[in-house]
Design a protein around this motif. Structure first.
Motif, short mmCIF file in Angstrom:
data_model
loop_
_atom_site.label_atom_id
_atom_site.label_comp_id
_atom_site.label_asym_id
_atom_site.label_seq_id
_atom_site.Cartn_x
_atom_site.Cartn_y
_atom_site.Cartn_z
N ALA A 176 -12.24 -12.15 -14.02
CA ALA A 176 -13.35 -10.18 -13.84
C ALA A 176 -11.73 -9.11 -14.04
CB ALA A 176 -13.41 -10.73 -12.82
N TYR A 177 -12.63 -8.54 -14.87
CA TYR A 177 -11.43 -7.13 -14.68
C TYR A 177 -12.04 -6.34 -13.93
CZ TYR A 177 -10.19 -3.05 -16.82
OH TYR A 177 -9.41 -1.73 -17.08
N GLU A 178 -11.84 -6.16 -13.16
CA GLU A 178 -12.16 -4.96 -12.56
C GLU A 178 -11.05 -3.41 -11.84
OE1 GLU A 178 -15.36 -4.91 -8.56
OE2 GLU A 178 -13.62 -5.85 -8.71
N PRO A 179 -11.39 -2.48 -12.73
CA PRO A 179 -10.32 -1.97 -12.61
C PRO A 179 -10.58 -0.71 -11.21
CG PRO A 179 -12.34 -0.71 -14.82
CD PRO A 179 -11.90 -2.47 -13.68
N GLU A 202 -6.55 -2.20 -12.75
CA GLU A 202 -5.60 -1.38 -12.53
C GLU A 202 -5.54 -0.42 -11.77
OE1 GLU A 202 -7.28 0.18 -15.95
OE2 GLU A 202 -7.17 -1.93 -15.33
N SER A 203 -4.29 0.14 -11.19
CA SER A 203 -5.09 1.35 -10.29
C SER A 203 -5.23 2.61 -10.93
CB SER A 203 -4.08 1.83 -9.43
OG SER A 203 -2.40 2.57 -9.97
N LEU A 204 -5.45 3.69 -11.18
CA LEU A 204 -5.92 4.96 -12.05
C LEU A 204 -4.61 5.43 -12.45
CD1 LEU A 204 -7.82 6.78 -13.10
CD2 LEU A 204 -7.34 7.72 -10.77
N GLY A 248 -18.20 4.86 -8.77
CA GLY A 248 -19.48 5.21 -9.56
C GLY A 248 -19.21 5.54 -11.58
N GLN A 249 -17.53 5.68 -10.89
CA GLN A 249 -17.16 5.80 -12.22
C GLN A 249 -16.93 4.41 -12.66
OE1 GLN A 249 -12.97 7.40 -10.99
NE2 GLN A 249 -13.83 9.13 -11.86
N THR A 250 -16.76 4.52 -14.27
CA THR A 250 -17.69 3.19 -15.17
C THR A 250 -15.97 3.28 -16.34
OG1 THR A 250 -18.98 2.67 -15.08
CG2 THR A 250 -18.90 1.88 -16.29
N ALA A 251 -15.76 2.16 -16.48
CA ALA A 251 -14.46 2.46 -17.94
C ALA A 251 -15.61 2.85 -19.22
CB ALA A 251 -13.52 0.89 -18.12
N ALA A 265 -2.12 0.03 -18.10
CA ALA A 265 -3.40 -1.05 -17.89
C ALA A 265 -3.56 -1.80 -18.71
CB ALA A 265 -4.49 -0.23 -18.12
N ILE A 266 -2.42 -2.38 -19.89
CA ILE A 266 -2.77 -3.57 -20.01
C ILE A 266 -1.26 -4.32 -20.21
CG2 ILE A 266 -2.65 -4.52 -22.72
CD1 ILE A 266 -3.82 -2.81 -23.85
N ASP A 267 -0.70 -3.85 -20.07
CA ASP A 267 0.58 -4.14 -19.13
C ASP A 267 0.70 -4.85 -17.23
OD1 ASP A 267 2.05 -4.17 -21.26
OD2 ASP A 267 2.78 -2.26 -20.42
N THR A 268 -0.36 -4.07 -17.56
CA THR A 268 -0.69 -4.51 -15.24
C THR A 268 -1.74 -6.04 -15.36
OG1 THR A 268 -0.46 -2.29 -14.84
CG2 THR A 268 -1.32 -3.43 -13.41
#
Length: 141
Positions: A56-59, A22-24, A66-69, A32-35
């Protein structure tokens, strides 16, 4: 288009990696889940199995930033992906679900320890051999 490419790749003996995320804006809106679910439904062939697919889940907001979920968010999405895969096909149990999005030596152990994370899709850190080797070693630990 992705479903057609996936089917074509499988017919040619390749194992496609289907990336979803998902995008920010979608994350902040609580979508996020629906997307991710919509992306999977539109992308995966019905015959998906551990022998012909990697997911692969890659937001999008984590790619190259540099940001990680957060670990809880990663696990929630990965668990939901697993449920979608199982609903789609009973042969999907072994499909690896990777996490991608600013995976680096400092966070790899934590991410790889999550129950539904089957590996990492490493981007920028793979360009530095020392960092990449450190991530690889964490997968072997």
């Amino acid at each position: 288009q992705i479903k057609a490419k996936m089917s074509s790749a499988i017919k040619r003996g390749l194992t496609p990696i289907v990336c979803v995320g998902e995008s920010l804006r979608q994350r902040e809106a609580g979508r996020a889940i629906d997307t991710v679910e919509t992306q999977l439904e539109e992308c995966l062939i019905d015959e998906v199995s551990k022998d012909n697919c990697i997911v692969a889940y890659e937001p999008l907001w984590a790619i190259g930033t540099g940001q990680t979920a957060e670990a809880d968010d990663i696990e929630e999405i990965h668990s939901h992906i697993r449920n979608i895969l199982q609903a789609k096909n009973s042969n999907s149990d072994g499909i690896p679900i990777l996490y991608g999005g600013s995976v680096k030596p400092e966070n790899a152990s934590k991410i790889l320890a999550l129950p539904n994370v089957g590996g990492a899709l490493v981007g920028g850190a793979s360009l530095n051999s020392k960092d990449f080797l450190a991530i690889i070693n964490k997968t072997l630990a």
